[in-house]
Write a protein that holds these residues in place. Sequence first.
Motif, mmCIF file in Angstrom:
data_model
loop_
_atom_site.group_PDB
_atom_site.id
_atom_site.type_symbol
_atom_site.label_atom_id
_atom_site.label_comp_id
_atom_site.label_asym_id
_atom_site.label_seq_id
_atom_site.Cartn_x
_atom_site.Cartn_y
_atom_site.Cartn_z
ATOM 1 N N LYS A 72 0.736 -1.418 0.031
ATOM 2 C CA LYS A 72 0.030 -0.058 0.083
ATOM 3 C C LYS A 72 0.896 1.110 0.128
ATOM 4 C CE LYS A 72 -4.552 -0.962 2.051
ATOM 5 N NZ LYS A 72 -5.659 -0.727 2.985
ATOM 6 N N TYR A 73 1.852 1.348 0.822
ATOM 7 C CA TYR A 73 2.773 2.265 1.028
ATOM 8 C C TYR A 73 3.598 2.612 -0.146
ATOM 9 C CZ TYR A 73 1.607 2.870 5.941
ATOM 10 O OH TYR A 73 0.939 3.133 7.199
ATOM 11 N N TYR A 74 3.878 1.562 -0.815
ATOM 12 C CA TYR A 74 4.825 1.857 -1.967
ATOM 13 C C TYR A 74 4.026 2.256 -3.160
ATOM 14 C CZ TYR A 74 8.123 0.111 -5.617
ATOM 15 O OH TYR A 74 8.885 0.201 -6.819
ATOM 16 N N LEU A 75 2.815 1.709 -3.185
ATOM 17 C CA LEU A 75 1.920 2.250 -4.546
ATOM 18 C C LEU A 75 1.621 3.519 -4.203
ATOM 19 C CD1 LEU A 75 -0.311 -0.829 -4.707
ATOM 20 C CD2 LEU A 75 1.072 -0.234 -6.472
ATOM 21 N N TYR A 76 1.428 4.012 -2.755
ATOM 22 C CA TYR A 76 1.114 5.641 -2.531
ATOM 23 C C TYR A 76 2.193 6.242 -3.120
ATOM 24 C CZ TYR A 76 0.930 9.541 0.358
ATOM 25 O OH TYR A 76 0.746 10.973 0.797
ATOM 26 N N PHE A 77 3.300 5.889 -2.713
ATOM 27 C CA PHE A 77 4.424 6.829 -3.506
ATOM 28 C C PHE A 77 4.691 6.732 -4.925
ATOM 29 C CE2 PHE A 77 5.884 6.347 1.292
ATOM 30 C CZ PHE A 77 6.005 7.513 1.528
ATOM 31 N N THR A 78 4.616 5.714 -5.421
ATOM 32 C CA THR A 78 4.687 5.529 -7.021
ATOM 33 C C THR A 78 3.566 6.392 -7.720
ATOM 34 O OG1 THR A 78 3.768 3.377 -7.175
ATOM 35 C CG2 THR A 78 6.243 3.515 -7.038
ATOM 36 N N GLN A 79 2.444 6.091 -7.197
ATOM 37 C CA GLN A 79 1.218 7.032 -7.459
ATOM 38 C C GLN A 79 1.239 8.611 -7.175
ATOM 39 O OE1 GLN A 79 -1.684 3.047 -7.153
ATOM 40 N NE2 GLN A 79 -2.424 4.920 -6.491
ATOM 41 N N LEU A 80 2.262 8.940 -6.486
ATOM 42 C CA LEU A 80 2.697 10.416 -6.133
ATOM 43 C C LEU A 80 1.355 10.949 -5.488
ATOM 44 C CD1 LEU A 80 4.000 11.909 -9.782
ATOM 45 C CD2 LEU A 80 5.242 11.084 -7.817
ATOM 46 N N GLY A 81 0.864 9.953 -4.606
ATOM 47 C CA GLY A 81 0.003 10.369 -3.620
ATOM 48 C C GLY A 81 -1.353 10.425 -4.200
ATOM 49 N N ARG A 82 -1.584 10.145 -5.258
ATOM 50 C CA ARG A 82 -2.968 10.330 -5.780
ATOM 51 C C ARG A 82 -3.710 9.062 -6.123
ATOM 52 N NH1 ARG A 82 -4.170 15.373 -7.108
ATOM 53 N NH2 ARG A 82 -2.546 16.785 -7.228
ATOM 54 N N ASP A 83 -4.967 9.011 -6.168
ATOM 55 C CA ASP A 83 -5.952 7.775 -6.382
ATOM 56 C C ASP A 83 -5.695 7.626 -7.996
ATOM 57 O OD1 ASP A 83 -8.048 5.973 -7.423
ATOM 58 O OD2 ASP A 83 -8.883 6.709 -5.312
ATOM 59 N N VAL A 84 -5.162 6.627 -8.331
ATOM 60 C CA VAL A 84 -4.997 6.301 -9.962
ATOM 61 C C VAL A 84 -6.237 6.405 -10.775
ATOM 62 C CG1 VAL A 84 -4.304 4.506 -11.505
ATOM 63 C CG2 VAL A 84 -2.932 5.020 -9.852
ATOM 64 N N TYR A 85 -7.423 5.854 -10.172
ATOM 65 C CA TYR A 85 -8.792 6.058 -10.838
ATOM 66 C C TYR A 85 -9.530 7.297 -10.765
ATOM 67 C CZ TYR A 85 -8.114 0.878 -10.852
ATOM 68 O OH TYR A 85 -7.819 -0.508 -11.061
ATOM 69 N N THR A 86 -9.107 8.183 -9.760
ATOM 70 C CA THR A 86 -10.015 9.370 -9.619
ATOM 71 C C THR A 86 -9.313 10.602 -9.544
ATOM 72 O OG1 THR A 86 -9.902 9.438 -7.311
ATOM 73 C CG2 THR A 86 -11.589 8.166 -8.161
ATOM 74 N N GLY A 87 -7.769 10.449 -9.452
ATOM 75 C CA GLY A 87 -6.872 11.720 -9.489
ATOM 76 C C GLY A 87 -6.832 12.276 -8.027
ATOM 77 N N ASP A 88 -8.017 11.885 -7.209
ATOM 78 C CA ASP A 88 -7.859 12.789 -5.883
ATOM 79 C C ASP A 88 -6.624 12.423 -5.064
ATOM 80 O OD1 ASP A 88 -10.376 13.552 -6.632
ATOM 81 O OD2 ASP A 88 -11.515 11.895 -5.454
ATOM 82 N N THR A 89 -6.343 13.526 -4.126
ATOM 83 C CA THR A 89 -5.329 13.453 -3.254
ATOM 84 C C THR A 89 -5.619 12.267 -2.093
ATOM 85 O OG1 THR A 89 -4.628 15.605 -3.685
ATOM 86 C CG2 THR A 89 -3.557 14.489 -1.582
#
Length: 944
Positions: A602-619
């Motif tokens: 979860k944390y790794y995906l959070y950082f690689t997604q630049l802290g954004r939801d991949v489907y909505t773009g929300d922070t």
Amino acid sequence: MMLLPASNKALQSENKKIVTQFVNAILNYKFKLDVLLQVETDADWSLKLNDEGADDKLEEFTGDLDENRLEIIDLLQRLHNWFSLNEITKDGNSLSAAMVEKYENHHHHLGLLKKVIENHPDAKKAKALKETYTAYVGKTDDKTQNQDDFYKAVEKNLDDSPDAKEIKRLIQLDQFMPKQRTGQNGAIPHQLHQQELDQIIEKQSKYYPFLAEPNPNVKRRKDAPYKLDELIAFKIPYYVGPLVTPEEQAQNGENVFAWMKRKAAGPITPWNFDEKVDRMESANRFIRRMTTKDTYLFGEDVLPAESMIYQKFVVLNELNNLKINGRHLSLKDKQDVYNDLFKQQKTVSIKALQNYYVTKKKAATAPTVGGLADPKKFLSSLSTYIDFKNMFGERVNDPQFQEDLEQIVEWSTIFEDRGIFKAKLQALGWLSEKQIQQLVAKRYKGWGRLSKKLLTGLKNAEGYSILDEMWRSTGNFMQIQSRPEFAALIQQANEKQFEGNDPDNVWENIENILGDAYTSPQNKKAIRQVVKVVQDIEKAVGNPPEKIAIEFTREAAANPQRTQSRLRTLEKLYESAEEVVDAGLTAELAEFKENKHVLSDKYYLYFTQLGRDVYTGDTISLDKLNDYDVDHILPQSFIKDDSLDNRVLTIRAVNNGKSDNVPAKMFGKKMGSFWRYLLDNGMISKRKYNNLITDPDNISKYAQKGFINRQLVETSQVIKLTANILNGIYDKDTEIIEVPAKMNSQMRKMFDLVKVREVNDYHHAFDAYLTIFIGNYLYKCYPKLQPYFVYDNFKKFGNKEDIGHKRFNFLGKIEREKKVVAPETGEILWSNVAPNETIKQIKKVYDYKFMIVSREITTRRAELFNQTVYPKNYHGKLIPIKEDRPTDLYGGYSGNTDAYLAIVALEDKKEGQIFQGGRNSNSGGCQIREVKATRFTAVFTGAS
């Protein structure tokens, strides 16, 4: 070695740590090798290069390091030795004078210590000082104490007397009680010893003329003028090895491990070495023993890493993966870059490529460059071509000289002894003396992983090799070698390993192949066991098997280590994309590092997604991460892929609404540009990006084959080797099915078939059962796809051929459907209908209390005793050399090898069961268990 650029504060700090450890190492202070080499490990890699056992520690630490890191260690040791030698022979003293000075200083310091002990007000501390000195000089039964521990123990127990203060001062200067015999002596070159020996010979030969007898080996008189000098100066070349030939070892019934080639019989001495030993052929044999074998063609030697053929392959492979402005290079652009840049420059930077596109290709702006491992430069080079172009001019392009040029690189790589290399070059005939001197001064190093035969020897129907295809197309090596025509050629070449072999001596054939195979001893052992099990089953059944299903399981490592941790990977990503990463994210990552938090998925995906939801773009709020799910991009009903390339972090409500739909349909229009942004900045892989934009309803035929390849094709070379051996033993009527290991794991997870390694080895037997079941299921359920997983089946799928698959989870039907039926025969392959559920039979096998597990029978030959004879004052228990030689006078052996003998006799029930057993051993033994069997007698012998 240092991380650049140093303008970045984080890198400046890292560079400072590296420099500190480097200086500590060469000055013989304790240093951290993992920090110096930038290796992530949980183990303690601290050491001093002068410590006893430092070489063993280095060998333990460096087993899996790459060539660049090993070169750094070599440089480190050479610098350390130079400083150590200066320390030993300081002020221009001779070696003997330096040792006399050490002796006198030690004697003086011992006097100081004795005074402190005699006058110490604390009797316990006085006794401790005496004991620690005794341990320091090796006069106890325990291990000799090293200098650091000795200094600590002395300082801890000193009083406040003037002598004690002088001892403290000497300890601070690292000068207290120097020893003559230390690890530093390893830095003393033999020339210093020889220099002093020559002085002794010159003085004593006046009284004993025989001491000055000239060296019988006239060629070596320049380096060793006297016969006695060879006792110090001569060294058996490492490439000659043990002074025994393989033929002599085989004749004596020993295990053959030597490789020396003799010129003549008779004793070998330092003075007749070149008359008795063929250096050149011995060196050839040595390097062939050490040279890695091709991972695709069994028994083929790999090319030198700096051969022109291999460098061409590496450059083309990197160029064929290169992307300019998001697109692969055209064939013409690729060939132009190769000729105009790589043939002119040894190092090609990204900036040089961008300038080339602006000046030569008339690009309006510098293009973006992607697809490379290093964001600043190409890792490949045509350096050898450029070297040879400067030496030989246009001969470097002349086909008639290519064999000789490749041979030159091979000789340079093989022969560290430049004398042998020079002799080889002189034999060519067409090289000038100047060119020979240039080549001798240059040393090529390292070996590739592929052979000349694989790259240039196998030709398709059009007469092109793999390397030709890499030049005339934009396909990379993996794409080209997996084409059906080349896959068939590789298999046919491997099958020739069995041609001409004795069909009645299968094991000799197998050992010949395994002897040359590029795989570990553990894998070779496993392959031998596979063949034995198959032969055993064939013997029991009475006929060869119709199908053999094989699977290669990678056992979990005992001490797994990540050379590159997730945290370090993210740090590098954020450093290279500093402009696009929010400062808050960088601070959060730094906090993770400081607090040593574990980076879960979860944390790794959070950082690689630049802290954004991949489907909505929300922070995403890091504090509310529990409200988010890790979702499969492509649903498991479509493909079984649990890798991070198929998983993203998204809010739970969106994930629930997505169900088995795909992101491309639901969020592609809104989020497509953000996904591309993550790809361009290295936050996600190309494969992950492709998963995000894939619509299963509109999947291309090319993509279909890609999905099938990832799910069904077994790429393990161990599997290929095993399949090749089994294919050589059995005729074409036996089909060999290669089952990907992940499918076994998938079946276990689907039905909670837990694997417990700690209890016993039964999980291996059940894995074998599952492998057979899955192999049969795939074979019958997907007959059109058999070329992907059946060995020696090379049907070529055309680009226009629709394979007819829209789902690529090939075990998915087992969960989804009531019955799975073979399309060609109507046979029921799986049933979820009561009371005949297939899973019942599988779980019945899973619940067996006893399963047959294959174990290897080995024979070991060894001495009865460890052959080193230790002196009487040895710290451990000794065994007498002979009955009349007590150890307190003559010393003895340190240990023995225990042996046992057991005799068992069994008869069947009708005649009455009889059990007999016996044992004869030193301290080991054999446990014997009563077994029900037909009439049987056995004798077991062995060594513990």
